[in-house]
Scaffold this motif. Structure first.
Motif, PDB file in Angstrom:
ATOM      1  N   THR A 108       0.866  -1.176   0.000  1.00 24.24           N
ATOM      2  CA  THR A 108       0.000   0.000   0.000  1.00 24.24           C
ATOM      3  C   THR A 108       0.903   1.228   0.000  1.00 24.24           C
ATOM      4  OG1 THR A 108      -1.846  -1.065   1.142  1.00 24.24           O
ATOM      5  CG2 THR A 108      -1.716   1.328   1.283  1.00 24.24           C
ATOM      6  N   VAL A 109       0.731   2.077  -1.000  1.00 23.95           N
ATOM      7  CA  VAL A 109       1.580   3.252  -1.176  1.00 23.95           C
ATOM      8  C   VAL A 109       0.782   4.507  -0.838  1.00 23.95           C
ATOM      9  CG1 VAL A 109       3.023   4.570  -2.774  1.00 23.95           C
ATOM     10  CG2 VAL A 109       2.868   2.082  -2.989  1.00 23.95           C
ATOM     11  N   THR A 110       1.394   5.387  -0.055  1.00 29.10           N
ATOM     12  CA  THR A 110       0.800   6.684   0.282  1.00 29.10           C
ATOM     13  C   THR A 110       1.528   7.778  -0.480  1.00 29.10           C
ATOM     14  OG1 THR A 110       0.296   5.876   2.507  1.00 29.10           O
ATOM     15  CG2 THR A 110       0.196   8.257   2.165  1.00 29.10           C
ATOM     16  N   GLY A 111       0.785   8.740  -1.019  1.00 29.66           N
ATOM     17  CA  GLY A 111       1.425   9.821  -1.752  1.00 29.66           C
ATOM     18  C   GLY A 111       0.419  10.767  -2.365  1.00 29.66           C
ATOM     19  N   THR A 112       0.898  11.622  -3.260  1.00 31.15           N
ATOM     20  CA  THR A 112       0.039  12.591  -3.927  1.00 31.15           C
ATOM     21  C   THR A 112       0.146  12.443  -5.434  1.00 31.15           C
ATOM     22  OG1 THR A 112       1.821  14.241  -3.840  1.00 31.15           O
ATOM     23  CG2 THR A 112       0.190  14.276  -2.052  1.00 31.15           C
ATOM     24  N   TRP A 113      -0.928  12.778  -6.104  1.00 32.94           N
ATOM     25  CA  TRP A 113      -0.996  12.671  -7.562  1.00 32.94           C
ATOM     26  C   TRP A 113      -0.006  13.619  -8.217  1.00 32.94           C
ATOM     27  CZ3 TRP A 113      -4.615  16.095 -10.695  1.00 32.94           C
ATOM     28  CH2 TRP A 113      -4.563  15.784 -12.059  1.00 32.94           C
ATOM     29  N   ARG A 163       4.289  -2.963   3.311  1.00 36.78           N
ATOM     30  CA  ARG A 163       4.160  -4.293   2.714  1.00 36.78           C
ATOM     31  C   ARG A 163       2.937  -4.975   3.319  1.00 36.78           C
ATOM     32  NH1 ARG A 163       9.186  -6.397   0.826  1.00 36.78           N
ATOM     33  NH2 ARG A 163       8.056  -8.352   0.459  1.00 36.78           N
ATOM     34  N   ILE A 164       2.139  -5.636   2.490  1.00 35.14           N
ATOM     35  CA  ILE A 164       0.931  -6.312   2.948  1.00 35.14           C
ATOM     36  C   ILE A 164       0.893  -7.732   2.374  1.00 35.14           C
ATOM     37  CG2 ILE A 164      -0.365  -4.145   3.128  1.00 35.14           C
ATOM     38  CD1 ILE A 164      -1.785  -4.943   0.501  1.00 35.14           C
ATOM     39  N   PRO A 165       0.095  -8.627   2.981  1.00 34.94           N
ATOM     40  CA  PRO A 165      -0.040  -9.976   2.411  1.00 34.94           C
ATOM     41  C   PRO A 165      -0.802  -9.930   1.095  1.00 34.94           C
ATOM     42  CG  PRO A 165      -0.806  -9.871   4.701  1.00 34.94           C
ATOM     43  CD  PRO A 165      -0.633  -8.469   4.244  1.00 34.94           C
ATOM     44  N   ARG A 166      -0.591 -10.939   0.258  1.00 35.90           N
ATOM     45  CA  ARG A 166      -1.364 -11.059  -0.981  1.00 35.90           C
ATOM     46  C   ARG A 166      -2.842 -11.209  -0.629  1.00 35.90           C
ATOM     47  NH1 ARG A 166      -0.623 -12.960  -6.275  1.00 35.90           N
ATOM     48  NH2 ARG A 166       1.575 -13.344  -5.852  1.00 35.90           N
ATOM     49  N   PRO A 167      -3.709 -10.455  -1.273  1.00 37.85           N
ATOM     50  CA  PRO A 167      -5.148 -10.579  -0.981  1.00 37.85           C
ATOM     51  C   PRO A 167      -5.674 -11.958  -1.352  1.00 37.85           C
ATOM     52  CG  PRO A 167      -4.680  -8.574  -2.248  1.00 37.85           C
ATOM     53  CD  PRO A 167      -3.435  -9.402  -2.259  1.00 37.85           C
ATOM     54  N   LYS A 168      -6.745 -12.346  -0.705  1.00 39.30           N
ATOM     55  CA  LYS A 168      -7.398 -13.617  -1.028  1.00 39.30           C
ATOM     56  C   LYS A 168      -7.832 -13.640  -2.487  1.00 39.30           C
ATOM     57  CE  LYS A 168     -11.588 -16.243   0.119  1.00 39.30           C
ATOM     58  NZ  LYS A 168     -12.803 -16.281   0.973  1.00 39.30           N
ATOM     59  N   ASN A 169      -8.406 -12.535  -2.949  1.00 38.63           N
ATOM     60  CA  ASN A 169      -8.805 -12.408  -4.351  1.00 38.63           C
ATOM     61  C   ASN A 169      -7.943 -11.334  -5.002  1.00 38.63           C
ATOM     62  OD1 ASN A 169      -9.975 -12.122  -6.842  1.00 38.63           O
ATOM     63  ND2 ASN A 169     -12.073 -11.933  -6.087  1.00 38.63           N
ATOM     64  N   PRO A 170      -6.864 -11.703  -5.685  1.00 41.78           N
ATOM     65  CA  PRO A 170      -5.943 -10.699  -6.228  1.00 41.78           C
ATOM     66  C   PRO A 170      -6.513  -9.905  -7.386  1.00 41.78           C
ATOM     67  CG  PRO A 170      -5.331 -12.890  -6.980  1.00 41.78           C
ATOM     68  CD  PRO A 170      -6.433 -13.077  -5.982  1.00 41.78           C
TER      69      PRO A 170
END
Length: 236
Positions: free
Chosen positions: A199-204, A220-227
């Protein structure tokens, strides 16, 4: 023994379908969530057909032989049918991964759905957005609703050129065969390992030629159940 081979092929295919749909969530790597009941029913039907084929061979003494011009021919199907056993065995022994950075790197488009109206964004900051919402606003929103907003985007890492990278998602309408790619160029942070979920935080970055983000933070996050489901990361 040869007479039982078609039944074995049916059983292999049926068990493979049941393994990925009934006994696990692996089917989400290949098709959308709503197709699970159909996969389960198909697997059950194939296993039942395999059992019926075995019973038929036993009770009719393999009675699928015919004599033609003095020669005996077995009523076996075409040999090419055995190619079906390859994907079945693969699904039983190991499941191929979901589409990822390899697919994105070879996609030259970067799908951005055209929209003409955009709902007002909530006032909270940072604002979690799906990649589809972010990319469509970045390209088509003439009012610049993203300008100055701190957003959170979730996806997987795709290396892109020397030192640059993209945050990507692969979206499917029905199955992996109709996949389309969403991607956002990330600036300001070093690239994590390819295919890792973040998950990235920032500005356009409004002056970029493609949807882009000036990043200020990364988790860093785990791979989602439904990618293949493009949703914003839920706030705690």
């Amino acid at each position: 023994m040869r007479k039982l081979l078609p039944a074995a092929l049916l059983a292999l295919t049926g068990c493979a379908l049941l393994r990925i749909s009934l006994l696990s969530d692996l089917y989400l790597r290949y098709v959308k969530e709503g197709l699970r009941p159909l996969l389960i029913v198909s697997g059950v039907v194939l296993v039942l057909l395999a059992l019926l084929a075995v019973l038929r061979v036993r009770h009719h003494d393999g009675g699928a032989e015919a004599v033609d011009h003095g020669h005996t021919h077995a009523a076996a199907g075409p040999r090419t049918a055995w190619l079906l056993a390859i994907p079945a065995v693969m699904l039983l022994l190991f499941a191929p991964p979901a589409l990822g950075s390899y697919t994105v790197a070879r996609d030259g488009s970067g799908a951005v759905a055209k929209r003409t109206t955009f709902a007002a964004l909530p006032a909270r900051s940072p604002l979690a957005l799906s990649l589809a919402d972010f990319t469509s606003r970045a390209v088509w929103d003439e009012k610049g609703s993203l300008r100055g907003r701190t957003v959170e985007l979730t996806g997987f890492v795709t290396p892109h050129g020397s030192g640059s990278w993209q945050l990507s998602r692969v979206i499917v309408s029905c199955c992996a065969a109709d996949a389309r790619v969403l991607k956002v160029e990330i600036h300001g942070l070093a690239a994590p390992p390819g295919d890792s979920w973040v998950t990235v935080t920032g500005t356009w970055r409004p002056d970029a030629k493609v949807p882009a983000l000036d990043a200020t933070g990364l988790d860093r996050i785990p791979r989602p159940k439904n990618p293949y489901r493009d949703v914003a990361r839920p706030r705690p």
